[in-house]
Design a protein around this motif. Sequence first.
Motif, PDB file in Angstrom:
ATOM      1  N   GLU A 203      72.586  56.164  54.085  1.00 38.41           N
ATOM      2  CA  GLU A 203      72.308  56.086  55.099  1.00 38.41           C
ATOM      3  C   GLU A 203      72.105  57.443  55.638  1.00 38.41           C
ATOM      4  O   GLU A 203      72.648  58.486  55.480  1.00 38.41           O
ATOM      5  N   ARG A 204      70.994  57.569  57.132  1.00 37.47           N
ATOM      6  CA  ARG A 204      70.925  58.055  58.033  1.00 37.47           C
ATOM      7  C   ARG A 204      70.954  59.658  57.214  1.00 37.47           C
ATOM      8  O   ARG A 204      71.456  60.659  57.848  1.00 37.47           O
ATOM      9  N   HIS A 205      69.736  59.736  56.303  1.00 34.53           N
ATOM     10  CA  HIS A 205      69.483  60.488  56.418  1.00 34.53           C
ATOM     11  C   HIS A 205      68.027  62.196  57.530  1.00 34.53           C
ATOM     12  O   HIS A 205      67.608  60.494  57.767  1.00 34.53           O
ATOM     13  N   MET A 206      68.362  63.166  57.619  1.00 35.90           N
ATOM     14  CA  MET A 206      67.519  63.301  58.753  1.00 35.90           C
ATOM     15  C   MET A 206      66.012  63.480  58.435  1.00 35.90           C
ATOM     16  O   MET A 206      66.092  63.758  56.758  1.00 35.90           O
ATOM     17  N   THR A 207      65.258  62.666  59.398  1.00 34.16           N
ATOM     18  CA  THR A 207      63.224  63.191  58.743  1.00 34.16           C
ATOM     19  C   THR A 207      62.343  63.243  59.549  1.00 34.16           C
ATOM     20  O   THR A 207      62.533  62.926  61.133  1.00 34.16           O
ATOM     21  N   ARG A 208      62.002  64.403  59.269  1.00 39.09           N
ATOM     22  CA  ARG A 208      61.029  64.969  60.277  1.00 39.09           C
ATOM     23  C   ARG A 208      59.494  64.903  59.935  1.00 39.09           C
ATOM     24  O   ARG A 208      59.287  65.089  58.365  1.00 39.09           O
ATOM     25  N   CYS A 209      59.213  64.803  60.799  1.00 40.50           N
ATOM     26  CA  CYS A 209      57.504  64.474  60.726  1.00 40.50           C
ATOM     27  C   CYS A 209      56.158  65.024  62.195  1.00 40.50           C
ATOM     28  O   CYS A 209      57.100  64.779  62.840  1.00 40.50           O
ATOM     29  N   PRO A 210      55.329  65.305  62.066  1.00 35.68           N
ATOM     30  CA  PRO A 210      54.659  66.189  63.092  1.00 35.68           C
ATOM     31  C   PRO A 210      53.920  64.566  63.789  1.00 35.68           C
ATOM     32  O   PRO A 210      54.320  63.506  63.320  1.00 35.68           O
ATOM     33  N   VAL A 211      54.495  64.886  64.880  1.00 36.85           N
ATOM     34  CA  VAL A 211      53.566  63.470  65.982  1.00 36.85           C
ATOM     35  C   VAL A 211      51.830  64.148  65.611  1.00 36.85           C
ATOM     36  O   VAL A 211      51.568  64.738  66.779  1.00 36.85           O
ATOM     37  N   THR A 212      51.777  62.785  65.397  1.00 33.06           N
ATOM     38  CA  THR A 212      50.324  62.544  65.268  1.00 33.06           C
ATOM     39  C   THR A 212      49.509  61.502  66.329  1.00 33.06           C
ATOM     40  O   THR A 212      50.609  60.703  67.001  1.00 33.06           O
ATOM     41  N   PHE A 213      48.549  61.418  66.802  1.00 38.35           N
ATOM     42  CA  PHE A 213      47.266  60.377  67.272  1.00 38.35           C
ATOM     43  C   PHE A 213      47.778  58.818  67.176  1.00 38.35           C
ATOM     44  O   PHE A 213      48.224  58.822  65.513  1.00 38.35           O
ATOM     45  N   GLY A 214      48.908  57.685  67.509  1.00 35.26           N
ATOM     46  CA  GLY A 214      49.131  56.588  67.176  1.00 35.26           C
ATOM     47  C   GLY A 214      50.125  56.482  67.610  1.00 35.26           C
ATOM     48  O   GLY A 214      50.694  57.626  67.948  1.00 35.26           O
ATOM     49  N   LYS A 215      50.609  55.784  67.076  1.00 36.12           N
ATOM     50  CA  LYS A 215      52.003  55.194  67.223  1.00 36.12           C
ATOM     51  C   LYS A 215      52.751  55.924  65.628  1.00 36.12           C
ATOM     52  O   LYS A 215      52.878  55.912  64.716  1.00 36.12           O
ATOM     53  N   HIS A 216      54.145  55.877  66.029  1.00 37.29           N
ATOM     54  CA  HIS A 216      55.403  56.020  65.112  1.00 37.29           C
ATOM     55  C   HIS A 216      56.775  55.924  65.407  1.00 37.29           C
ATOM     56  O   HIS A 216      57.082  55.829  66.772  1.00 37.29           O
ATOM     57  N   ALA A 217      57.130  54.958  64.570  1.00 36.31           N
ATOM     58  CA  ALA A 217      58.576  54.122  64.769  1.00 36.31           C
ATOM     59  C   ALA A 217      59.589  54.364  64.659  1.00 36.31           C
ATOM     60  O   ALA A 217      59.209  54.767  62.669  1.00 36.31           O
ATOM     61  N   ALA A 218      60.754  53.745  64.631  1.00 31.96           N
ATOM     62  CA  ALA A 218      61.838  53.642  64.084  1.00 31.96           C
ATOM     63  C   ALA A 218      62.168  52.295  64.295  1.00 31.96           C
ATOM     64  O   ALA A 218      61.809  51.943  65.439  1.00 31.96           O
ATOM     65  N   SER A 219      62.069  51.666  63.576  1.00 30.36           N
ATOM     66  CA  SER A 219      63.083  49.940  64.242  1.00 30.36           C
ATOM     67  C   SER A 219      63.614  49.181  63.024  1.00 30.36           C
ATOM     68  O   SER A 219      64.133  49.553  61.813  1.00 30.36           O
ATOM     69  N   SER A 220      65.110  48.462  63.274  1.00 26.58           N
ATOM     70  CA  SER A 220      65.344  47.112  62.791  1.00 26.58           C
ATOM     71  C   SER A 220      64.855  45.549  63.398  1.00 26.58           C
ATOM     72  O   SER A 220      64.853  45.857  64.598  1.00 26.58           O
ATOM     73  N   ILE A 221      64.475  45.189  62.555  1.00 21.83           N
ATOM     74  CA  ILE A 221      64.255  43.293  62.616  1.00 21.83           C
ATOM     75  C   ILE A 221      65.365  42.967  61.939  1.00 21.83           C
ATOM     76  O   ILE A 221      64.997  41.565  61.441  1.00 21.83           O
ATOM     77  N   ARG A 222      66.465  43.642  61.398  1.00 22.23           N
ATOM     78  CA  ARG A 222      66.887  43.133  60.200  1.00 22.23           C
ATOM     79  C   ARG A 222      68.987  42.304  61.229  1.00 22.23           C
ATOM     80  O   ARG A 222      69.431  41.844  59.840  1.00 22.23           O
ATOM     81  N   GLY A 223      69.149  42.421  62.501  1.00 23.25           N
ATOM     82  CA  GLY A 223      69.860  41.587  62.580  1.00 23.25           C
ATOM     83  C   GLY A 223      70.252  42.508  63.115  1.00 23.25           C
ATOM     84  O   GLY A 223      71.636  42.412  64.375  1.00 23.25           O
ATOM     85  N   CYS A 224      70.819  43.765  62.148  1.00 27.24           N
ATOM     86  CA  CYS A 224      71.016  44.709  62.721  1.00 27.24           C
ATOM     87  C   CYS A 224      71.022  46.297  62.820  1.00 27.24           C
ATOM     88  O   CYS A 224      69.533  46.251  62.407  1.00 27.24           O
ATOM     89  N   SER A 225      71.237  47.361  63.138  1.00 31.81           N
ATOM     90  CA  SER A 225      71.242  48.321  62.846  1.00 31.81           C
ATOM     91  C   SER A 225      70.463  48.504  61.687  1.00 31.81           C
ATOM     92  O   SER A 225      69.168  49.834  61.972  1.00 31.81           O
ATOM     93  N   SER A 226      70.987  48.584  61.099  1.00 31.20           N
ATOM     94  CA  SER A 226      70.596  48.905  59.500  1.00 31.20           C
ATOM     95  C   SER A 226      71.081  50.212  59.296  1.00 31.20           C
ATOM     96  O   SER A 226      71.029  51.236  59.654  1.00 31.20           O
ATOM     97  N   HIS A 227      70.897  50.155  57.729  1.00 31.48           N
ATOM     98  CA  HIS A 227      71.160  51.765  56.520  1.00 31.48           C
ATOM     99  C   HIS A 227      69.809  52.341  56.821  1.00 31.48           C
ATOM    100  O   HIS A 227      69.327  53.256  56.820  1.00 31.48           O
ATOM    101  N   GLN A 228      68.334  51.120  57.376  1.00 35.09           N
ATOM    102  CA  GLN A 228      67.245  52.122  56.883  1.00 35.09           C
ATOM    103  C   GLN A 228      66.713  52.683  58.068  1.00 35.09           C
ATOM    104  O   GLN A 228      66.008  54.207  57.419  1.00 35.09           O
ATOM    105  N   GLU A 229      66.868  52.261  59.149  1.00 35.39           N
ATOM    106  CA  GLU A 229      66.408  52.803  60.548  1.00 35.39           C
ATOM    107  C   GLU A 229      67.502  53.052  61.547  1.00 35.39           C
ATOM    108  O   GLU A 229      68.858  52.275  61.161  1.00 35.39           O
ATOM    109  N   HIS A 230      67.366  53.634  62.163  1.00 37.76           N
ATOM    110  CA  HIS A 230      68.635  54.429  63.146  1.00 37.76           C
ATOM    111  C   HIS A 230      68.004  54.184  64.459  1.00 37.76           C
ATOM    112  O   HIS A 230      67.052  54.753  64.695  1.00 37.76           O
TER     113      HIS A 230
END
Length: 730
Positions: A203-230
């Motif tokens: 869980e919760r590894h730090m991930t960095r990336c440049p903000v380029t044109f368009g959309k970048h998201a972190a999200s959950s539709i798992r019913g909880c805040s989740s292991h996968q994204e924060h």
Amino acid sequence: MSITFDKDSNIFQLNTKTTSYLIGIADGKYVGHIYYGKKLNNCQGGYALLRTEEKPFVPSQNEREKAAFADTFPYEYSTHGIGDYRESCLSVRTAQGYRACEPVFKSYRIFDGKPHLPGLPATFARDGDWAQTLEIICEDACIGLQAILRYSVFADADAIIRSVELINSGTEPLYLEKALSACIDLDDESFEMLTLTGSWARERHMTRCPVTFGKHAASSIRGCSSHQEHPFMALMTPGTTQDMGEVYAMHFVYSGNFLALCQKSQYDSVRMVMGIHPEDFEWKLESGESFQTPEVVCVYSDQGLGKMSRTLHDLYRGHLIRSPYLHKKRPVLINNWEATYFDFNTDKLVEIAKDAKEAGIEMLVMDDGWFGHRNLDNSSLGDWTVNEEKLPGGLPALVKQVKEEGLSFGIWFEPEMVSPDSDLYREHPDWAIQIPGRTPTQSRAQYVLDLSRPEVVDYVYESVANILRSADISYVKWDMNRQFTDLGSAKLPPERQGELAHRYILGVYELQERLVTEFPDLLLENCASGGGRFDPGMLYYSPQIWCSDDTDAVERLAIQEGTALLYPLSCMGAHVSDCPNHIVGRNTPFETRGHVALDGTFGYELDITKLTAEEKEKIKKQIELYHRYDHLVREGAYYRIASWQENHLYDCWEVAAKDQSEAVVTYVQVLAGAGMRSRKLRLRGLDEGALYRLEGTEKVYGGQMLMYGGVLAEAQEGDYVSRVMHFVRV
Ligand code: GLA
């Protein structure tokens, strides 16, 4: 610290300790973002930053290009359907099926204090704390919708807290299809985006990336805040480090589905939004009804990520965690999960308790497998009655024996779930979340209970509370081991099925609120297959959360670094476990496992009865360290000195007393490496003019030397070795 409105320039100015946030009203209608950054003495000249003098101009001067205005204006709360094609925060469908919405400025209110958000976790002002709130009231008269944009500041916290209340002020129902909590429009500065990502046991590894044109998201539709994204996102100026660079961060005080998104748009502006994920969400608002979004914590740092972390830690300790344990030493506990899994009985637990007591451990926690006929993970969730074959005489008898050994007692529950093989499911199959006619998807052989139904919430509450009332239980580990599928509630009408995921989380919050109200001295630890629901929302109810099922000391370095980026160390459930590690199979020295677990709440997750006398002695030493450093770990200021994730060789963090009188530094030489060498560790947060003695030695260092020159961590033979250094002002 204050909130003011300057009538001449039409600007709201929110000041925190070191930051200012400016909002302007353009054309008397449009609420726009002017500035977020270092503290300003005044807002003179700021209005121009709304760019209302630039083409296409405000709509009152240039109605024919209103769409161009809408698509460039830096909205404080962006809405769908009126020409702003960037990410919206709000989308509303009317009873007739139309979808445009434009709440415009009506009035405002500035008042002392911070309102409580009904049914939701939220930051708060403790008795005697000063806080102030701004409400900007906007209205879309066409559809009859009021939007109250709320901003709060605290005297001692460098954060702005935002949320929105939506009220149906018309006569017909409205349907909220998207209702996010916050939006910020910035000019591009070649931002990098920082998120926390992972999976179960990573869980919760730090991930960095440049903000380029368009959309970048972190999200959950798992019913909880989740292991996968924060539910966190930060935009940073390029190359931001622990100490340098500008950081704009958002963190969501919510435990369910979320969306955090940034978008670089055609004219290089960058918008960041955060709120409940619009997928699997729709909320019907009858005339007069209101919907409160959860809140978003916004932090600006001009001194890199370190300042952001310390700001969040202070905010959460000062204004979010309510538990009476917040400033108390937590008992050193031993949990039997990795020791026995489902294979235990009273004798085994008492045997563990006996050896644990001798080693200095203070509490025994009985994990999964004590109820129904649960001898594997395939049955009995929902049937919260003690299995007397394993525990003859039930909990009163077991707790009595454990207490006689001198330990307090804690217990595991997974209250939100039901096994298909359970009396509860056989009696109430419709209490599980599922869609009629479709075979529901199982996960770990279980279903999720429909906590949108008050009778289910009541049943669950009474099941847990009855157990707690039956014996002297000091601690609960509240687990949640599967994510959502087949979203359907047997009780909600068709036009309200979209409310299920959010109503479920409101049900979880209600349950935990009732629990901490009836059992105010209970130490509650949340958990979700490890750290699958580690978020600020849960912290409102429990002062600590189990970080990860991965207890390997090396894996934990990255997990705990990412977690400590946002959360005080006193929140991070961390235990010493057995080797080879049950998840990754790695062997690490007992000392290193202890040093890493000391970074969090501290405890053991192993069969102590099988340890050698030498290992038991090591436990005693580790517990001594815990007692010696606990006040620092719990209350101090956290500094990340080096990251193994970045340098691939070693890891180091420091906790310094707020009064600079002492600091404890943990150094882990993860890989000795071919050119094995000592490392210079440059400390932070000390008194430059003071002298510090390295505990256990006669060595004395100047504060300046420790901070600018560093202290040498000498190379040691072998991988995964660690040491703790304690510096005390002389
Ligand atoms: C989850 C938890 C573990 C343990 C098991 C029990 O995986 O994270 O710590 O409690 O459930 O089933």
